[in-house]
Design an enzyme around this catalytic site. Structure first.
Site, mmCIF file in Angstrom:
data_model
loop_
_atom_site.group_PDB
_atom_site.id
_atom_site.type_symbol
_atom_site.label_atom_id
_atom_site.label_comp_id
_atom_site.label_asym_id
_atom_site.label_seq_id
_atom_site.Cartn_x
_atom_site.Cartn_y
_atom_site.Cartn_z
ATOM 1 N N ARG A 262 0.841 -1.194 0.000
ATOM 2 C CA ARG A 262 0.000 0.000 0.000
ATOM 3 C C ARG A 262 0.877 1.246 0.000
ATOM 4 N NH1 ARG A 262 -4.763 -1.671 4.363
ATOM 5 N NH2 ARG A 262 -5.502 -3.501 3.203
ATOM 6 N N ARG A 277 2.547 1.107 10.407
ATOM 7 C CA ARG A 277 1.984 1.453 9.089
ATOM 8 C C ARG A 277 3.106 1.385 8.061
ATOM 9 N NH1 ARG A 277 -2.837 3.838 8.049
ATOM 10 N NH2 ARG A 277 -3.062 4.477 10.220
ATOM 11 N N SER A 352 -10.333 -5.685 10.068
ATOM 12 C CA SER A 352 -11.550 -5.027 9.612
ATOM 13 C C SER A 352 -12.341 -6.045 8.814
ATOM 14 C CB SER A 352 -11.197 -3.809 8.747
ATOM 15 O OG SER A 352 -12.334 -3.041 8.458
ATOM 16 N N ARG A 390 0.899 -6.259 12.818
ATOM 17 C CA ARG A 390 0.267 -5.633 13.986
ATOM 18 C C ARG A 390 0.076 -6.657 15.104
ATOM 19 N NH1 ARG A 390 -3.577 -0.542 12.364
ATOM 20 N NH2 ARG A 390 -2.076 0.422 10.943
#
Length: 429
Positions: A262, A277, A352, A390
């Site tokens: 990303r 991140r 998510s 994470r």
């Protein structure tokens, strides 16, 4: 993508649902374009029918030997063919305009998705586990003595630039063990099918799951035209791209461990320290393809699968349902799972899980065949089970000890060859 028939039938409801996401009314623009497109198609079809009838008259004139009438009719038919071709081309262009417009409009939220503008309006569903207490000030993951030798940002910056990391030794082993633990749990206990997929995909696959056309800046594209996947959601969901699945084979549940890429285009200045991140990271991704009647229940099941990993690891977490203003464009309802990070003294997202209804299926032309009736669109869901990096951060921060070592979760010991601790010098013991 949206069903144009549903918009025609109730444009006010469509606009009202989009308004909950802060999107201005757009049904009038859609329907005007749709009406123009349908009128053009009808005109082309009528002209084609007239042309076919005239072509028969050409043959009749030829049979009678009326050369003058034959030439007149033949010229008229030729001109009519060109008009039909022009109208068909215009109809095709209008159809593409309508498709392009529909592709940019976000999904409609479920009724049980809370309204809101941003993350401040998200609604907590539950908390599980108790955050650990320390008799010292807990450190962030990259500051823990046991971690420092095995988490090298300086070398990564030399190799690739900012937002990359080189893991080595015991830290790298824990990272790998976490991914294997997640995969084995999801396949052995949760009934998901382990899948290995490419990380380079065709552009149409990114359109299928909704990363394109609006969110291309968030991903990387190669010079050859392939895209690097931002998540295995792209490949796993597109397994059913342009296919018809027998109803008896639903649900289909997949899991894959992949590298993800990303650009983090919208996160300038956020989470620049540590490996929270990154541009390149690993994730264990879950995807379900379901019957429309079962997708909402599947979201709860998928959320429980992701939460179960944290339960097994003994790490405190909370689960929230995202409000309409914070939810991804392709989702109808999303559950975020946030893990407790002592170094930051807060909960941070680690998974998510979203249900997309038939939004992705329409883009992919992914359908199922009922026992009786014509093929209908499937529903799709996706969720992290979990983000591996994470999870590594959470394990390191929650298990840190006063002497600089890290006590590792008991559930992880079998995947570490029986090792229980990351010593202060970075070795597994």
């Amino acid at each position: 993508m949206h069903d144009i028939r549903a918009i025609r039938e109730n444009p006010a409801a469509f606009d009202a649902a989009l308004a909950r996401r802060g999107v201005s009314a757009v049904s009038s623009e859609i329907l005007a374009l749709d009406e123009k497109r349908r009128a053009c198609i009808h005109a082309a079809e009528s002209a084609q029918a007239e042309n076919n009838a005239a072509a028969k008259q050409v043959g009749a004139a030829k049979a009678k030997g009326d050369e003058a009438e034959f030439e007149r009719l033949r010229a008229a038919v030729a001109a009519s063919k060109q008009r039909v071709a022009d109208m068909q081309a215009e109809a095709k262009d209008l159809d593409q305009q309508l498709t392009d417009l529909l592709l940019t409009i976000p999904n409609l939220p479920y009724d049980d998705t809370p309204d809101g503008a941003d993350e401040a309006d998200n609604v907590e569903l539950r908390r599980e586990g108790t955050p650990p207490t320390f008799d010292f000030t807990p450190l962030e993951h990259y500051e823990i003595p046991a971690v420092k030798n095995g988490m090298d940002f300086e070398t990564a910056a030399k190799l690739s630039g900012a937002r990359f990391v080189v893991l080595s030794g015991g830290v790298a082993r824990i990272h790998r063990a976490l991914a294997q633990f997640m995969l084995d749990t999801h396949t052995g206990e949760n009934g998901l099918t382990e899948t290995w997929t490419p990380v380079l995909v065709k552009e149409e696959m990114m359109f299928g799951t909704g990363q394109l056309p609006k969110f291309g800046e968030d991903s990387y594209q190669t010079r050859e035209g392939w895209w690097l996947v931002p998540t295995a959601e792209v490949t796993l969901t597109n397994i059913v791209n342009d296919t018809i699945t027998d109803e008896s084979h639903l649900p289909r549940r997949f899991v894959a461990h992949t590298q993800c890429f990303r650009s983090e285009a919208g996160s300038a200045g956020r989470d620049t320290a540590g490996m929270l991140r990154q541009h390149q990271f690993e994730k264990v991704e879950m995807v379900s393809v379901t019957h429309p009647d079962h997708s909402r229940a599947e979201l709860d099941r998928m959320t429980d699968c992701a939460e179960g990993i944290l339960r097994r690891l003994g790490i405190a977490f909370r689960t929230v349902v995202l409000c309409t203003g914070d939810m991804g464009a392709g989702a109808r309802r999303t559950h975020d799972i946030e893990v407790w990070l002592p170094g930051q003294n807060t909960y941070r997202e680690i998974s998510s899980c979203s249900v997309c209804g038939d939004y992705q299926a329409r883009r992919m032309n992914a359908r199922y065949r009922p026992k009786d009736g014509k093929p209908e669109y499937v529903h799709t869901l996706n969720g992290s089970g979990l983000a591996v990096g994470r999870a590594l951060i959470a394990v390191l921060e929650n298990g840190q000890q006063a002497d600089g070592s890290v006590k590792l979760p008991e559930a992880l010991h079998p995947w570490l060859g029986g090792k229980t601790t990351l010593a202060a010098d970075g070795t597994l013991v």
